[in-house]
Design a protein around this motif. Structure first.
Motif, PDB file in Angstrom:
ATOM      1  N   GLN A   1       0.849  -1.189   0.000  1.00  0.00           N
ATOM      2  CA  GLN A   1       0.000   0.000   0.000  1.00  0.00           C
ATOM      3  C   GLN A   1       0.884   1.237   0.000  1.00  0.00           C
ATOM      4  OE1 GLN A   1      -3.337   0.255  -0.271  1.00  0.00           O
ATOM      5  NE2 GLN A   1      -3.446  -1.962  -0.473  1.00  0.00           N
ATOM      6  N   LYS A   2       0.320   2.321  -0.472  1.00  0.00           N
ATOM      7  CA  LYS A   2       0.990   3.627  -0.476  1.00  0.00           C
ATOM      8  C   LYS A   2       2.230   3.648  -1.375  1.00  0.00           C
ATOM      9  CE  LYS A   2      -1.928   5.194   2.474  1.00  0.00           C
ATOM     10  NZ  LYS A   2      -3.118   5.770   1.941  1.00  0.00           N
ATOM     11  N   ARG A   3       2.278   2.744  -2.350  1.00  0.00           N
ATOM     12  CA  ARG A   3       3.369   2.793  -3.312  1.00  0.00           C
ATOM     13  C   ARG A   3       2.776   2.616  -4.693  1.00  0.00           C
ATOM     14  NH1 ARG A   3       6.159  -0.611  -6.234  1.00  0.00           N
ATOM     15  NH2 ARG A   3       5.895  -2.549  -5.108  1.00  0.00           N
ATOM     16  N   THR A   4       3.224   3.443  -5.603  1.00  0.00           N
ATOM     17  CA  THR A   4       2.740   3.367  -6.971  1.00  0.00           C
ATOM     18  C   THR A   4       3.240   2.072  -7.610  1.00  0.00           C
ATOM     19  OG1 THR A   4       2.807   5.761  -7.134  1.00  0.00           O
ATOM     20  CG2 THR A   4       2.759   4.541  -9.204  1.00  0.00           C
ATOM     21  N   PRO A   5       2.338   1.274  -8.177  1.00  0.00           N
ATOM     22  CA  PRO A   5       2.789   0.067  -8.887  1.00  0.00           C
ATOM     23  C   PRO A   5       3.722   0.458 -10.038  1.00  0.00           C
ATOM     24  CG  PRO A   5       0.403   0.048  -8.588  1.00  0.00           C
ATOM     25  CD  PRO A   5       0.882   1.403  -8.182  1.00  0.00           C
ATOM     26  N   ASN A   6       4.819  -0.272 -10.178  1.00  0.00           N
ATOM     27  CA  ASN A   6       5.783   0.036 -11.221  1.00  0.00           C
ATOM     28  C   ASN A   6       5.763  -1.042 -12.310  1.00  0.00           C
ATOM     29  OD1 ASN A   6       7.278  -2.156 -10.200  1.00  0.00           O
ATOM     30  ND2 ASN A   6       8.395  -0.841  -8.786  1.00  0.00           N
ATOM     31  N   ALA A   7       6.675  -0.926 -13.269  1.00  0.00           N
ATOM     32  CA  ALA A   7       6.705  -1.863 -14.400  1.00  0.00           C
ATOM     33  C   ALA A   7       6.958  -3.298 -13.933  1.00  0.00           C
ATOM     34  CB  ALA A   7       7.778  -1.437 -15.404  1.00  0.00           C
ATOM     35  N   LYS A   8       7.797  -3.464 -12.941  1.00  0.00           N
ATOM     36  CA  LYS A   8       8.078  -4.808 -12.416  1.00  0.00           C
ATOM     37  C   LYS A   8       6.814  -5.400 -11.780  1.00  0.00           C
ATOM     38  CE  LYS A   8      11.354  -7.235  -9.450  1.00  0.00           C
ATOM     39  NZ  LYS A   8      12.492  -7.096  -8.534  1.00  0.00           N
ATOM     40  N   ASP A   9       6.075  -4.566 -11.045  1.00  0.00           N
ATOM     41  CA  ASP A   9       4.815  -5.021 -10.456  1.00  0.00           C
ATOM     42  C   ASP A   9       3.849  -5.460 -11.552  1.00  0.00           C
ATOM     43  OD1 ASP A   9       5.607  -4.398  -7.811  1.00  0.00           O
ATOM     44  OD2 ASP A   9       4.890  -2.334  -8.030  1.00  0.00           O
ATOM     45  N   TRP A  10       3.721  -4.636 -12.599  1.00  0.00           N
ATOM     46  CA  TRP A  10       2.798  -4.956 -13.685  1.00  0.00           C
ATOM     47  C   TRP A  10       3.203  -6.249 -14.380  1.00  0.00           C
ATOM     48  CZ3 TRP A  10      -1.828  -4.869 -15.188  1.00  0.00           C
ATOM     49  CH2 TRP A  10      -2.174  -5.220 -16.485  1.00  0.00           C
ATOM     50  N   ALA A  11       4.489  -6.458 -14.593  1.00  0.00           N
ATOM     51  CA  ALA A  11       4.950  -7.691 -15.243  1.00  0.00           C
ATOM     52  C   ALA A  11       4.552  -8.902 -14.405  1.00  0.00           C
ATOM     53  CB  ALA A  11       6.461  -7.645 -15.435  1.00  0.00           C
ATOM     54  N   ARG A  12       4.689  -8.803 -13.103  1.00  0.00           N
ATOM     55  CA  ARG A  12       4.333  -9.899 -12.209  1.00  0.00           C
ATOM     56  C   ARG A  12       2.817 -10.132 -12.216  1.00  0.00           C
ATOM     57  NH1 ARG A  12       3.125  -9.527  -7.015  1.00  0.00           N
ATOM     58  NH2 ARG A  12       4.080  -7.486  -6.796  1.00  0.00           N
ATOM     59  N   LEU A  13       2.050  -9.039 -12.149  1.00  0.00           N
ATOM     60  CA  LEU A  13       0.589  -9.167 -12.138  1.00  0.00           C
ATOM     61  C   LEU A  13       0.070  -9.730 -13.456  1.00  0.00           C
ATOM     62  CD1 LEU A  13      -0.544  -5.834 -10.428  1.00  0.00           C
ATOM     63  CD2 LEU A  13      -0.267  -8.084  -9.387  1.00  0.00           C
ATOM     64  N   SER A  14       0.551  -9.198 -14.556  1.00  0.00           N
ATOM     65  CA  SER A  14       0.042  -9.627 -15.856  1.00  0.00           C
ATOM     66  C   SER A  14       0.437 -11.065 -16.170  1.00  0.00           C
ATOM     67  CB  SER A  14       0.508  -8.683 -16.964  1.00  0.00           C
ATOM     68  OG  SER A  14       1.905  -8.673 -17.067  1.00  0.00           O
ATOM     69  N   ALA A  15       1.572 -11.523 -15.643  1.00  0.00           N
ATOM     70  CA  ALA A  15       1.987 -12.914 -15.863  1.00  0.00           C
ATOM     71  C   ALA A  15       0.983 -13.879 -15.232  1.00  0.00           C
ATOM     72  CB  ALA A  15       3.382 -13.146 -15.290  1.00  0.00           C
ATOM     73  N   ARG A  16       0.353 -13.452 -14.140  1.00  0.00           N
ATOM     74  CA  ARG A  16      -0.655 -14.291 -13.472  1.00  0.00           C
ATOM     75  C   ARG A  16      -1.836 -14.566 -14.387  1.00  0.00           C
ATOM     76  NH1 ARG A  16      -1.580 -12.229  -7.349  1.00  0.00           N
ATOM     77  NH2 ARG A  16      -3.307 -13.677  -7.603  1.00  0.00           N
ATOM     78  N   TRP A  17      -2.137 -13.624 -15.272  1.00  0.00           N
ATOM     79  CA  TRP A  17      -3.334 -13.709 -16.100  1.00  0.00           C
ATOM     80  C   TRP A  17      -3.050 -14.229 -17.507  1.00  0.00           C
ATOM     81  CZ3 TRP A  17      -3.598  -8.134 -14.206  1.00  0.00           C
ATOM     82  CH2 TRP A  17      -4.117  -8.097 -12.913  1.00  0.00           C
ATOM     83  N   LYS A  18      -1.797 -14.325 -17.892  1.00  0.00           N
ATOM     84  CA  LYS A  18      -1.449 -14.649 -19.280  1.00  0.00           C
ATOM     85  C   LYS A  18      -2.001 -16.007 -19.728  1.00  0.00           C
ATOM     86  CE  LYS A  18       2.400 -14.893 -22.520  1.00  0.00           C
ATOM     87  NZ  LYS A  18       1.759 -15.895 -23.320  1.00  0.00           N
ATOM     88  N   SER A  19      -1.795 -17.058 -18.957  1.00  0.00           N
ATOM     89  CA  SER A  19      -2.250 -18.388 -19.402  1.00  0.00           C
ATOM     90  C   SER A  19      -3.770 -18.444 -19.500  1.00  0.00           C
ATOM     91  CB  SER A  19      -1.729 -19.482 -18.473  1.00  0.00           C
ATOM     92  OG  SER A  19      -2.230 -19.310 -17.167  1.00  0.00           O
ATOM     93  N   GLU A  20      -4.466 -17.795 -18.572  1.00  0.00           N
ATOM     94  CA  GLU A  20      -5.924 -17.767 -18.640  1.00  0.00           C
ATOM     95  C   GLU A  20      -6.391 -17.014 -19.885  1.00  0.00           C
ATOM     96  OE1 GLU A  20      -9.609 -15.748 -16.298  1.00  0.00           O
ATOM     97  OE2 GLU A  20      -8.012 -16.588 -15.057  1.00  0.00           O
ATOM     98  N   LEU A  21      -5.737 -15.913 -20.199  1.00  0.00           N
ATOM     99  CA  LEU A  21      -6.096 -15.146 -21.396  1.00  0.00           C
ATOM    100  C   LEU A  21      -5.798 -15.934 -22.663  1.00  0.00           C
ATOM    101  CD1 LEU A  21      -4.889 -11.584 -20.354  1.00  0.00           C
ATOM    102  CD2 LEU A  21      -7.241 -12.427 -20.491  1.00  0.00           C
ATOM    103  N   ASP A  22      -4.664 -16.644 -22.676  1.00  0.00           N
ATOM    104  CA  ASP A  22      -4.331 -17.481 -23.830  1.00  0.00           C
ATOM    105  C   ASP A  22      -5.399 -18.555 -24.047  1.00  0.00           C
ATOM    106  OD1 ASP A  22      -2.014 -16.067 -24.371  1.00  0.00           O
ATOM    107  OD2 ASP A  22      -0.686 -17.500 -23.368  1.00  0.00           O
TER     108      ASP A  22
END
Length: 156
Positions: free
Chosen positions: A83-104
């Motif tokens: 909390q209280k920290r702006t999500p950065n590119a590394k955070d987004w890469a980690r989050l989006s990787a969670r959803w990649k196989s489901e999206l595929d």
């Protein structure tokens, strides 16, 4: 950061400022907050205030929603961020990787549906034994004969 910028940061953003800057309706912000996706605090005048990091969090929410990720999954993913920290590119890469196989998998299923839909519309049969859309691989045969879908013996 100048003194006035520090003061502005401590004061936070109003709900109207967040709505304007993020392009999200105020009602959506309230909904996101109720669902635990974002958080605010109340100032001395009891007005809702947001820290600036909420703008990036909202951007992450909106991109994930456009990709078809359910809000429940988005909320679970956002809980992994400090909390209280702006999500950065590394955070987004980690989050989006969670959803990649489901999206595929979703893309593959939709592509298969699109390809099968063209052949089915032409014949108009919608045969429960042969239709790849309604009963792929004759899966309904497992439930027995008769009006399986109407009897409630198999989920449609």
């Amino acid at each position: 950061m100048t003194k006035s910028e520090k003061i502005k940061e401590l004061q936070g953003l109003s709900v109207g400022e967040v709505a304007e800057r993020s392009g999200v309706a105020i009602s959506a912000l309230h909904f996101y907050e109720a669902e635990g996706l974002i958080e605010s605090w109340r100032n001395g005048g009891n007005h809702r205030r947001y820290s600036r990091d909420v703008l990036r969090r909202i951007a992450v929410i909106r991109v994930a929603q456009r990709a078809g990720v359910p809000l429940k999954e988005i909320a679970e993913a956002l809980k992994t961020l400090p909390q209280k920290r702006t999500p950065n590119a590394k955070d987004w890469a980690r989050l989006s990787a969670r959803w990649k196989s489901e999206l595929d998998a979703r893309i593959e299923a939709l592509t298969r549906l699109r390809d099968e839909l063209t052949g089915c519309i032409g014949c108009g049969c919608l045969s429960l034994k042969a239709c790849p859309l309604r009963n792929p691989g004759d899966q309904l045969a497992i439930g027995g004969s008769g009006p399986i879908l109407l009897s409630g013996r198999v989920d449609s």
